[in-house]
Design a protein around this motif. Structure first.
Motif, PDB file in Angstrom:
ATOM      1  N   ASN A 157      -5.116   8.844   4.507  1.00 30.84           N
ATOM      2  CA  ASN A 157      -3.830   9.508   4.249  1.00 30.84           C
ATOM      3  C   ASN A 157      -3.820  10.950   4.729  1.00 30.84           C
ATOM      4  OD1 ASN A 157      -2.854   7.172   2.719  1.00 30.84           O
ATOM      5  ND2 ASN A 157      -4.457   7.773   1.286  1.00 30.84           N
ATOM      6  N   LYS A 188       2.486   1.912  -3.405  1.00 32.73           N
ATOM      7  CA  LYS A 188       1.455   2.459  -4.314  1.00 32.73           C
ATOM      8  C   LYS A 188       1.286   3.951  -4.071  1.00 32.73           C
ATOM      9  CE  LYS A 188      -1.900  -1.064  -5.325  1.00 32.73           C
ATOM     10  NZ  LYS A 188      -3.001  -1.754  -4.664  1.00 32.73           N
ATOM     11  N   LEU A 189       1.196   4.299  -2.811  1.00 31.37           N
ATOM     12  CA  LEU A 189       0.995   5.702  -2.425  1.00 31.37           C
ATOM     13  C   LEU A 189       2.198   6.555  -2.832  1.00 31.37           C
ATOM     14  CD1 LEU A 189      -1.413   6.852  -0.871  1.00 31.37           C
ATOM     15  CD2 LEU A 189      -0.049   6.770   1.199  1.00 31.37           C
ATOM     16  N   HIS A 190       3.378   5.972  -2.676  1.00 28.76           N
ATOM     17  CA  HIS A 190       4.607   6.666  -3.065  1.00 28.76           C
ATOM     18  C   HIS A 190       4.602   6.963  -4.565  1.00 28.76           C
ATOM     19  CE1 HIS A 190       8.812   7.462  -3.828  1.00 28.76           C
ATOM     20  NE2 HIS A 190       8.821   6.459  -4.664  1.00 28.76           N
ATOM     21  N   LYS A 191       4.103   5.992  -5.355  1.00 25.84           N
ATOM     22  CA  LYS A 191       4.040   6.201  -6.809  1.00 25.84           C
ATOM     23  C   LYS A 191       3.100   7.344  -7.134  1.00 25.84           C
ATOM     24  CE  LYS A 191       5.362   1.653  -8.454  1.00 25.84           C
ATOM     25  NZ  LYS A 191       4.800   0.300  -8.531  1.00 25.84           N
ATOM     26  N   LYS A 192       2.000   7.445  -6.354  1.00 29.05           N
ATOM     27  CA  LYS A 192       1.014   8.495  -6.607  1.00 29.05           C
ATOM     28  C   LYS A 192       1.554   9.878  -6.224  1.00 29.05           C
ATOM     29  CE  LYS A 192      -3.653   9.859  -5.309  1.00 29.05           C
ATOM     30  NZ  LYS A 192      -4.810   9.532  -4.477  1.00 29.05           N
ATOM     31  N   TYR A 193       2.160   9.987  -5.049  1.00 28.33           N
ATOM     32  CA  TYR A 193       2.572  11.311  -4.541  1.00 28.33           C
ATOM     33  C   TYR A 193       4.041  11.639  -4.779  1.00 28.33           C
ATOM     34  CZ  TYR A 193      -1.914  11.713  -2.103  1.00 28.33           C
ATOM     35  OH  TYR A 193      -3.245  11.815  -1.803  1.00 28.33           O
ATOM     36  N   ARG A 194       4.833  10.640  -5.199  1.00 32.05           N
ATOM     37  CA  ARG A 194       6.277  10.859  -5.393  1.00 32.05           C
ATOM     38  C   ARG A 194       6.948  11.433  -4.139  1.00 32.05           C
ATOM     39  NH1 ARG A 194       8.897   8.194  -8.291  1.00 32.05           N
ATOM     40  NH2 ARG A 194       7.310   6.901  -9.188  1.00 32.05           N
ATOM     41  N   SER A 195       6.504  11.006  -2.971  1.00 31.91           N
ATOM     42  CA  SER A 195       7.012  11.595  -1.721  1.00 31.91           C
ATOM     43  C   SER A 195       7.434  10.496  -0.750  1.00 31.91           C
ATOM     44  CB  SER A 195       5.915  12.433  -1.069  1.00 31.91           C
ATOM     45  OG  SER A 195       4.926  11.573  -0.559  1.00 31.91           O
ATOM     46  N   SER A 206       0.838  -1.215   0.000  1.00 31.72           N
ATOM     47  CA  SER A 206       0.000   0.000   0.000  1.00 31.72           C
ATOM     48  C   SER A 206       0.864   1.253   0.000  1.00 31.72           C
ATOM     49  CB  SER A 206      -0.911   0.046   1.232  1.00 31.72           C
ATOM     50  OG  SER A 206      -1.585  -1.160   1.377  1.00 31.72           O
ATOM     51  N   HIS A 215       0.296   7.340   6.245  1.00 36.37           N
ATOM     52  CA  HIS A 215      -0.683   6.382   5.724  1.00 36.37           C
ATOM     53  C   HIS A 215      -1.244   5.527   6.873  1.00 36.37           C
ATOM     54  CE1 HIS A 215      -2.675   3.427   3.298  1.00 36.37           C
ATOM     55  NE2 HIS A 215      -1.881   2.451   3.733  1.00 36.37           N
TER      56      HIS A 215
END
Ligand code: G1P
Length: 271
Positions: free
Chosen positions: A181, A146-153, A143, A246
């Motif tokens: 989040n 995935k979130l890192h890919k979305k926010y690049r953070s 999870s 997250h």
């Protein structure tokens, strides 16, 4: 792409004494397998290809666990028909191909441990997991990636804890994005109840940018005289680096305390 995971394993394990006077806490069995293997399996499922283990000379047993060839080879020679033996040996060999070891011989804190991995990190971002923190039922690392890919953070796992327990954790000051989040506005290591900005705690899964190493190099000791990763994360946040919290969906098992450790086998056996 996040392909490397750092796992700090040099901690003294005082909360699990007397067991940890002879055994590293990460090798203690949870429902029949070492706690550490749950962490490795979570990462492998999330696409991690390389582990960096930070151990100490007192915890060489962890290395031995993955490199005990003489033991397996002798036993396989003696009992060539034993399938389980071959399966276990193959599993251990699969893990060890992926592991690199670095040493932290004086327990100066998690921040100091992570700094020792500086020259081994190949990409901008890496995963870091605290081996005491098991999360079952839903793969938290998947999870977070995935979130890192979305926010690049950078991403840190979080969970709401009891207000009276905040001094056990890193605690976030946050601004919610949605149900699961939030933007991390600040983080404080183990604040007392009157200073805690919320009751959302840091749980041991972090996606961090390698720029943290520069901060760690000059990080002064904080709470209890230790160098905390939390304090360096705090500096990066204050310098406007983006960190997302997250609130994971899985079930958290705190295996770093005796009560939590005992409960974890029970919870996993019911899965
Ligand atoms: C560490 C971190 C803390 C975090 C906790 C999660 O503390 O320093 O910020 O909340 O892991 O398990 P430790 O468990 O090493 O005391």
């Amino acid at each position: 792409m996040i392909k490397q995971a750092i796992i700090p394993l040099a901690g003294l394990g005082t909360r699990l004494l007397p067991l940890t006077s002879v055994l590293p806490k990460e090798l203690l069995p949870i429902n029949g397998k070492p706690g550490l293997e749950y962490i490795l399996d979570e990462c492998i499922e999330a696409g991690i290809k390389e582990f960096i283990f930070i151990i100490s000379s007192k915890k060489k047993m962890i290395k031995h666990y993955f490199f005990n060839d003489i033991f397996y080879k002798k036993l396989i020679r003696k009992k060539p028909r034993n399938k389980r033996l071959k399966i276990e040996y193959a599993k251990i060999k699969k893990y060890r191909k992926m592991i690199k070891f670095v040493y932290q011989n004086s327990p100066k804190g998690t921040g100091d441990a992570i700094l020792k991995c500086k020259n081994l990190i190949k990409s901008n971002f890496f995963l870091m997991l605290m081996p005491d923190d098991l999360i079952i039922k839903k793969n938290c690392s998947i999870s977070m990636i995935k979130l890192h890919k979305k926010y690049r953070s950078s991403i840190i796992a979080s969970k709401k804890v009891n207000r009276r327990d905040v001094s056990r954790w890193g605690i976030f000051n946050l601004k919610k994005i949605d149900k699961r989040n939030f933007i991390i506005k600040d983080v404080i290591e183990k604040p007392n109840i009157t200073k805690a900005p919320s009751n959302y705690a840091v749980i041991g899964r972090y996606i961090l940018h390698k720029n943290i190493f520069k901060i760690l190099k000059n990080q002064r000791p904080g709470k209890n005289g230790e160098i905390h990763i939390t304090d360096s994360i705090r500096s990066l946040i204050l310098k406007k680096n983006k960190f997302i919290g997250h609130i994971f969906a899985g079930k958290y098992l705190d295996c770093g305390t005796m009560h939590g450790y005992i409960n974890s086998s029970h919870q996993i056996s019911r899965l």
